[in-house]
Design a protein around this motif. Structure first.
Motif, mmCIF file in Angstrom:
data_model
loop_
_atom_site.group_PDB
_atom_site.id
_atom_site.type_symbol
_atom_site.label_atom_id
_atom_site.label_comp_id
_atom_site.label_asym_id
_atom_site.label_seq_id
_atom_site.Cartn_x
_atom_site.Cartn_y
_atom_site.Cartn_z
ATOM 1 N N UNK A 1 -12.000 -22.526 27.753
ATOM 2 C CA UNK A 1 -12.040 -21.845 26.457
ATOM 3 C C UNK A 1 -10.734 -21.973 25.677
ATOM 4 N N UNK B 1 -19.450 -25.733 26.097
ATOM 5 C CA UNK B 1 -20.730 -25.356 25.502
ATOM 6 C C UNK B 1 -20.751 -25.564 23.992
ATOM 7 N N UNK B 2 -19.646 -25.213 23.336
ATOM 8 C CA UNK B 2 -19.622 -25.300 21.873
ATOM 9 C C UNK B 2 -18.905 -26.552 21.415
ATOM 10 N N UNK C 1 -15.036 -20.498 33.271
ATOM 11 C CA UNK C 1 -14.063 -19.701 32.526
ATOM 12 C C UNK C 1 -12.730 -20.325 32.179
ATOM 13 N N UNK D 1 -13.730 -19.791 22.056
ATOM 14 C CA UNK D 1 -14.620 -20.951 21.987
ATOM 15 C C UNK D 1 -14.657 -21.664 23.342
ATOM 16 N N UNK D 2 -15.854 -21.783 23.905
ATOM 17 C CA UNK D 2 -16.018 -22.510 25.174
ATOM 18 C C UNK D 2 -16.220 -23.985 24.855
ATOM 19 N N UNK E 1 -20.716 -26.001 32.348
ATOM 20 C CA UNK E 1 -21.914 -25.345 31.824
ATOM 21 C C UNK E 1 -21.658 -23.885 31.404
ATOM 22 N N UNK E 2 -20.409 -23.583 31.040
ATOM 23 C CA UNK E 2 -20.135 -22.279 30.446
ATOM 24 C C UNK E 2 -19.953 -21.121 31.404
ATOM 25 N N UNK E 3 -19.658 -21.388 32.667
ATOM 26 C CA UNK E 3 -19.551 -20.290 33.625
ATOM 27 C C UNK E 3 -18.141 -20.085 34.188
ATOM 28 N N UNK F 1 -17.074 -26.300 35.845
ATOM 29 C CA UNK F 1 -18.534 -26.223 35.921
ATOM 30 C C UNK F 1 -19.192 -27.074 34.842
ATOM 31 N N UNK G 1 -23.196 -33.262 29.254
ATOM 32 C CA UNK G 1 -22.997 -31.901 28.752
ATOM 33 C C UNK G 1 -22.300 -31.931 27.382
#
Lengths: 277, 336
Positions: free
Chosen positions: A252, A260-261, A249, A256-257, A245-247, A243, A99
């Motif tokens: 961050x 994911x980022x 929470x 900015x997550x 995968x950005x879910x 996770x 990921x």
């Protein structure tokens, strides 16, 4: 049903004790297609499971240039890493990944690179180091500044020796004051301070750093002070994730997550982020 | 305009028609002297007169706990089995326009690159029927976040209570139209006078644009106002569990070292363990930092990242807070 939370199974092929409470696993996918075809980019992370205890997030510590296996290195410090520490060669773990983004090493061709790592922050940097060293002709001089609390806490001791002996590679090792042994030949001092003395010229040089969050903050400042361009300085933020995968929470930093980022950011991007990692 | 009428006496028929086809009918009902969304089988179970349920209906799309995989540790390997999501045909009846508006954000989040089918499959099989509010209380503030009892965001079917105790029915989405068509025998033609809606008063001074601008400017981060407003928070997390847009979760294993299941459980950004690293480092170490994260999630992350509402003004967090921390006070502060 496509279940994004379902891990792949991997077998522990080799275990190496790196430092007190720090251990590396060499992992091989059980699925023969993945054993051949698994691909990732340097800097990406994964979630590793100890069944019955849950998942933990660490980087993939091996380089994509090494095929057929992956490695991870972790410190035994919580529930899941405690469980992983009890596993033996031949045991099965879960692996979910790769990921996140990666280090743009293609863009660094022709440049010098300085790697700056502290303690258990070396594993993510090690993936990049080997990726670059396996394509050494593409890059300029390599400098590695690595420090830990004590001599015993330095990880990958065999590889440090190998890097030290390689042409075109300068290795500078340091331990925190009080962490030295009578026969210690490296430096004594904190990583950011040692970096200021040992860093190569900033021109045409990319810097990569990882370590405890407080070290990252000081190293970024030191590099900018040394004249490094904030777009040529990279770090990886390894926040707590569930996770990946950005879910879920929690990873961050402000808006900015990291999963994911990130986890790889330039110093310029870090500067635009909240000071909250 | 209303397409159909649901007569008071026909609500029972609607429930029977849904459950007769194997669906579950979820509606506000009374349990432990509180109004809560639950599965009902009879019209009499539905609360006759309520402002809104204490829980939001999100738990029927995103349960408090659910199994995502099962495992058995064998001699030479682990038998790891993904589980199929249970997604029965579901009708949520009597949702309020505020909470239905939370769906856009939830959908964006759970499908952001990686699609969480545990959510999407339930969402696909759920018809949301909102009923415009004819009463409210002082915690209601939908009108301060650009919503109202007339809002239809997230609703498949929108209903208004009528003076004779029935409902004026408007099917909005394809799913809603199909639902009304599938249960056509229950609905009647005609018109009836709708009861007056309850419009909450706007919170004085709240300006969403201003809040958004202030939150984009990083200097707010160290503003002492966070401490002033949020220091009394005891970190119980109740606000996050009743919130229709909160969707943070944990993934944990339950069972023994040999056999068990992996679960997705609700979690809360208000807990110190939420972001605590195993090393002891915690990026959000103090309660005001965690509260700031919650407020930013509502008024910065959801709108900016997912182009949707993070706060729908239902007021649940205000009603359940044991220390009377009122999100509208923070909204006012950041509207300055």
């Amino acid at each position: 049903m496509n279940n994004i939370y379902l891990p792949q199974l991997v077998t522990i092929e080799e275990i190496r004790d790196e430092a007190p409470d720090v251990r590396s696993f060499k992992l091989v996918f059980k699925d023969p297609r993945l054993r051949e075809g698994f691909d990732f980019k340097t800097g990406q992370f994964a979630l590793y499971s100890a069944f019955g205890l849950g998942e933990s997030t660490f980087c993939i510590a091996s380089s994509p240039t090494k095929k057929g296996y992956i490695q991870c290195t972790f410190r035994r410090s919580g529930r899941v890493t405690g469980g992983l520490s009890q596993l033996s060669v031949g045991d099965t773990m879960g692996f979910r990944g790769p990921y996140g983004n990666s280090f743009p090493i293609e863009e660094w061709k022709g440049k010098n690179i300085v790697f700056v790592a502290g303690g258990i922050g070396l594993p993510p940097v090690r993936s990049v180091i080997w990726n670059v060293l396996d394509n050494k002709a593409d890059y300029g001089n390599i400098t590695i500044v690595y420090g830990a609390k004590t001599v015993a806490d330095l990880v990958y001791k065999d590889e440090l020796k190998a890097w030290d002996e390689m042409d075109g590679v300068t290795l500078v090792q340091t331990v925190d004051p009080g962490g030295e042994t009578p026969d210690w030949k490296g430096k004594v001092g904190f990583v950011p301070t040692v970096l200021e003395e040992a860093a190569p010229a900033a021109a045409n040089t990319v810097a990569v750093t990882c370590g405890p969050p407080i070290m990252i903050k000081f190293v970024l400042n030191a590099l900018l002070k040394l004249g490094f361009d904030e777009n040529s300085v990279y770090t990886t933020l390894e926040n707590k994730m569930k996770c990946g995968v950005g879910k879920c929470g929690r990873c961050n930093v402000g808006d900015v997550y990291v999963c994911k980022e990130g986890p790889v950011y330039t110093a310029a991007e870090i500067k635009r982020m909240y000071n909250d990692f | 305009m209303a397409d159909k009428i649901l007569k008071k006496e026909d609500l029972a028929k609607l429930i029977a028609s849904v459950t007769g086809k194997g669906g579950r009918f979820v509606a506000p009902t009374t349990a432990a002297r509180q109004i809560v969304f639950k599965k009902v089988s009879k019209a009499e179970e539905i609360a006759p007169d309520y402002i809104l349920a204490r829980n939001s209906f999100k738990e029927f799309l995103f349960p408090q706990t659910e199994v995502i995989a099962e495992f058995t540790v064998c001699k030479d390997t682990v038998d790891m089995r993904g589980v199929e999501v249970e997604a029965p045909e579901t009708v949520v009846f009597g949702a309020r326009p505020c909470e239905a508006a939370s769906l856009a954000g939830m959908r964006a989040l759970f499908t952001w690159d990686f699609v969480d089918e545990f959510f999407t499959k339930r969402d696909d099989n759920t018809v949301v029927i909102t009923v415009g509010c004819t009463k409210g209380d002082e915690a209601c503030f939908c009108t301060s976040v650009n919503l109202s009892p007339e809002s239809t965001e997230g609703a498949d079917v929108y209903m208004r209570e009528t003076e004779d105790g029935g409902y004026a029915v408007q099917a909005l989405t394809d799913k809603g139209k199909k639902f009304v068509a599938a249960h056509a025998a229950v609905f009647s033609e005609g018109s009836a006078k709708a009861r007056a809606l309850f419009m909450p008063e706007k919170v004085p001074g709240v300006d969403l644009k201003k809040i958004s601008e202030r939150l984009k400017d990083k200097s707010h981060y160290d503003n002492p106002v966070w401490k002033k407003l949020a220091m009394k928070c005891i970190g119980c997390g109740a606000c996050t569990f009743v919130c229709p847009t909160c969707r943070c979760f944990d993934i944990t294993d339950e069972g023994t070292a040999f056999e068990g299941e992996r679960r997705k459980n609700w979690d809360s950004c208000q807990y110190d363990s939420f972001t605590l690293h195993a090393s002891g480092h915690n990026p959000r170490e103090h309660q005001p930092q965690r509260w700031r994260n919650r407020f930013m999630c509502k008024f910065n992350f959801y709108p900016e990242k997912f182009n949707s509402k993070g706060c729908v003004g239902c007021g649940r967090c205000i009603r359940v807070c044991p220390v009377r921390l009122d999100i509208t006070d923070v909204m006012q502060e950041f509207s300055k």
